[in-house]
Design a protein around this motif. Structure first.
Motif, PDB file in Angstrom:
ATOM      1  N   ARG A 145     -63.830 -95.340  45.086  1.00 20.62           N
ATOM      2  CA  ARG A 145     -63.307 -94.490  46.216  1.00 20.62           C
ATOM      3  C   ARG A 145     -62.766 -95.078  47.321  1.00 20.62           C
ATOM      4  O   ARG A 145     -61.707 -94.939  47.591  1.00 20.62           O
ATOM      5  CB  ARG A 145     -64.559 -93.784  46.812  1.00 20.62           C
ATOM      6  N   THR A 146     -63.334 -96.572  47.639  1.00 20.38           N
ATOM      7  CA  THR A 146     -62.700 -97.399  48.393  1.00 20.38           C
ATOM      8  C   THR A 146     -61.426 -97.818  48.092  1.00 20.38           C
ATOM      9  O   THR A 146     -60.214 -97.833  48.819  1.00 20.38           O
ATOM     10  CB  THR A 146     -63.583 -98.406  48.787  1.00 20.38           C
TER      11      THR A 146
ATOM     12  N   CYS B 114     -59.401 -96.621  45.854  1.00 22.35           N
ATOM     13  CA  CYS B 114     -58.397 -95.516  45.846  1.00 22.35           C
ATOM     14  C   CYS B 114     -57.860 -94.929  47.141  1.00 22.35           C
ATOM     15  O   CYS B 114     -56.574 -94.619  47.431  1.00 22.35           O
ATOM     16  CB  CYS B 114     -58.845 -94.220  44.834  1.00 22.35           C
ATOM     17  N   ARG B 115     -58.636 -95.012  47.989  1.00 25.55           N
ATOM     18  CA  ARG B 115     -58.497 -94.711  49.472  1.00 25.55           C
ATOM     19  C   ARG B 115     -57.493 -95.518  50.256  1.00 25.55           C
ATOM     20  O   ARG B 115     -56.670 -95.294  50.771  1.00 25.55           O
ATOM     21  CB  ARG B 115     -59.708 -94.400  50.321  1.00 25.55           C
TER      22      ARG B 115
ATOM     23  N   ARG C 274     -53.748 -95.141  48.678  1.00 26.66           N
ATOM     24  CA  ARG C 274     -53.422 -93.891  49.107  1.00 26.66           C
ATOM     25  C   ARG C 274     -52.529 -94.313  50.465  1.00 26.66           C
ATOM     26  O   ARG C 274     -51.472 -93.982  50.760  1.00 26.66           O
ATOM     27  CB  ARG C 274     -53.977 -92.503  49.331  1.00 26.66           C
ATOM     28  N   GLU C 275     -53.572 -95.054  51.202  1.00 27.02           N
ATOM     29  CA  GLU C 275     -52.930 -95.376  52.626  1.00 27.02           C
ATOM     30  C   GLU C 275     -51.683 -96.089  52.381  1.00 27.02           C
ATOM     31  O   GLU C 275     -50.784 -96.207  53.120  1.00 27.02           O
ATOM     32  CB  GLU C 275     -54.065 -96.049  53.283  1.00 27.02           C
TER      33      GLU C 275
ATOM     34  N   THR D 240     -57.597 -90.333  44.929  1.00 31.33           N
ATOM     35  CA  THR D 240     -56.276 -90.790  45.565  1.00 31.33           C
ATOM     36  C   THR D 240     -55.806 -89.845  46.422  1.00 31.33           C
ATOM     37  O   THR D 240     -54.669 -89.597  46.813  1.00 31.33           O
ATOM     38  CB  THR D 240     -55.329 -91.335  44.705  1.00 31.33           C
TER      39      THR D 240
ATOM     40  N   GLY E 244     -54.081 -87.158  48.772  1.00 33.76           N
ATOM     41  CA  GLY E 244     -53.397 -87.202  49.977  1.00 33.76           C
ATOM     42  C   GLY E 244     -52.483 -86.322  50.350  1.00 33.76           C
ATOM     43  O   GLY E 244     -52.317 -85.032  49.543  1.00 33.76           O
TER      44      GLY E 244
END
Length: 373
Positions: free
Chosen positions: A133-134, A136-137, A140-141, A366, A368
């Motif tokens: 999760r981290t 992939c986040r 996306r950022e 991911t 967004g």
């Protein structure tokens, strides 16, 4: 002897059969793949088709526009399918601070862990899922940061620098760098480039479309996401291509849940593509991802594929359909051994998300905001 390709007329009266009548102007301009089943189809699509000639001839659409007078095409004798050309020299490989952990291929270019992988897809533990999760986040950022800089006048190398800096600012390693020898921190694929475009000195121009594919390695795990963006105002066909590609991905994500057949992903994507005048690329697929950048399961995006297996809770993989305008799904490769383009010079688009199969359905790791078209 020229091998047959399907008729390239968007309104072919014969349902786009294998064809050998080549457009003579395209042949003179070095544009490959412009074949039609007969004079009637050729004449019926002339108004649209001749735009390819104008793009190839027009100085304003020159694909060798860069910010340096020393820029050059490294493959002058290669028969390119469309108007995009590589523009070298490539900038030197960017540096990664020593304190940032690296994947096993960072030095050698060889993903030994992937090469040793065997067996069924891994099902991740709760702790592993949190790390994904981290990662992939953060991916996306970084993609959103790069996308905010897409505009006429910026080079793809400048986008690479933006992605690289945003990645290391997050104490992450750009997953593409030296993966099987890839030289850059991101893939940037313009217009007819299907995937794996190498950032170089070419300036993005009004009317282009560009896919930005961001992958990063954080705390031992990879995140992977991409999207296709308009550069300024784009034509209706390009708008439709981008919308259709995103729609096909969203539809595929909706069927994901424990017990769903992996092969049904392609069964969902291809009808949407065909209904909107697009072809689904078959050579490249989605893939499993976690501590390994690419692993099982393999995710074909086309119908009637032979993928085996079902989705299970704890499984993580990408879906990343690549759609080409027209009926031709195949590709050619540039001599850089990475860049893949359509065979006919028509445009291609791609979107990608990394997904987790949960007990009740699917989580888009991911997730967004998509570009509005």
């Amino acid at each position: 002897m020229t091998s047959a390709v399907l008729c390239q007329s968007q309104s072919c009266i014969n349902d786009n059969p294998p064809s050998r009548m080549e457009c003579p102007t395209c042949s003179k301009l070095g544009i490959r793949g412009s074949f039609f089943c007969g004079q009637d189809c050729f004449k019926a699509g002339w108004k649209t088709h001749k735009l390819i000639h104008e793009l190839a001839k027009s100085p304003s659409s020159s694909t060798n526009v860069g910010k340096s007078s020393d820029s050059y095409n490294p493959f002058p004798d290669f028969s390119f399918a469309g108007t995009i050309r590589p523009l070298y020299p490539l900038s030197p490989r960017r540096t990664v601070p020593d304190h940032i952990p690296r994947p096993d291929y960072a030095t050698t270019g060889k993903p030994f862990s992937e090469l040793r992988e065997t067996g069924p897809p891994r099902l991740l533990t709760a702790e592993e899922i949190e790390k994904m999760r981290t990662a992939c986040r953060l991916s996306r950022e970084v993609l959103d940061i790069a996308a905010s800089h897409v505009r006429p006048g910026i080079t793809t190398d400048e986008l690479d620098e933006i992605v690289h800096n945003a990645t290391i600012e997050r104490n992450a390693y750009p997953s593409t760098m030296n993966y099987r020898g890839y030289p850059k921190s991101v893939c940037t694929s313009i217009n007819e480039v299907i995937c794996h475009g190498i950032p170089d000195q070419r300036i993005l121009q009004e009317g282009d479309i560009v896919n930005i594919d961001v992958s990063l390695f954080y705390d031992g795990y990879h995140g992977d996401v991409n999207a296709t963006y308009p550069v300024g105002k784009i034509d209706e066909d390009s708008q439709k291509l981008i919308r259709t590609t995103r729609e096909s991905l969203d539809a595929a994500i909706k069927i994901c849940k424990p017990g769903a057949l992996i092969r049904d992903i392609g069964k969902t994507i291809e009808p949407i593509a065909r209904a909107n005048g697009c072809a689904v690329v078959r050579t490249y697929t989605g893939h499993g991802i976690h501590e390994l950048f690419h692993c099982s399961p393999n995710i074909p995006h086309y119908a009637k594929n032979k993928a085996v297996g079902t989705m299970k809770t704890g499984m993580i993989f990408t879906i990343e359909p690549m759609l080409n305008l027209g009926t031709n799904w195949s590709e050619i490769h540039w001599p850089d051994n990475w860049t893949a383009t359509t065979v006919d010079g028509k445009r291609s688009a791609q979107f990608e998300e990394t997904l987790l199969i949960t007990e009740t359905g699917v989580e888009i790791l991911t997730a967004g905001r998509s570009p509005s078209i």
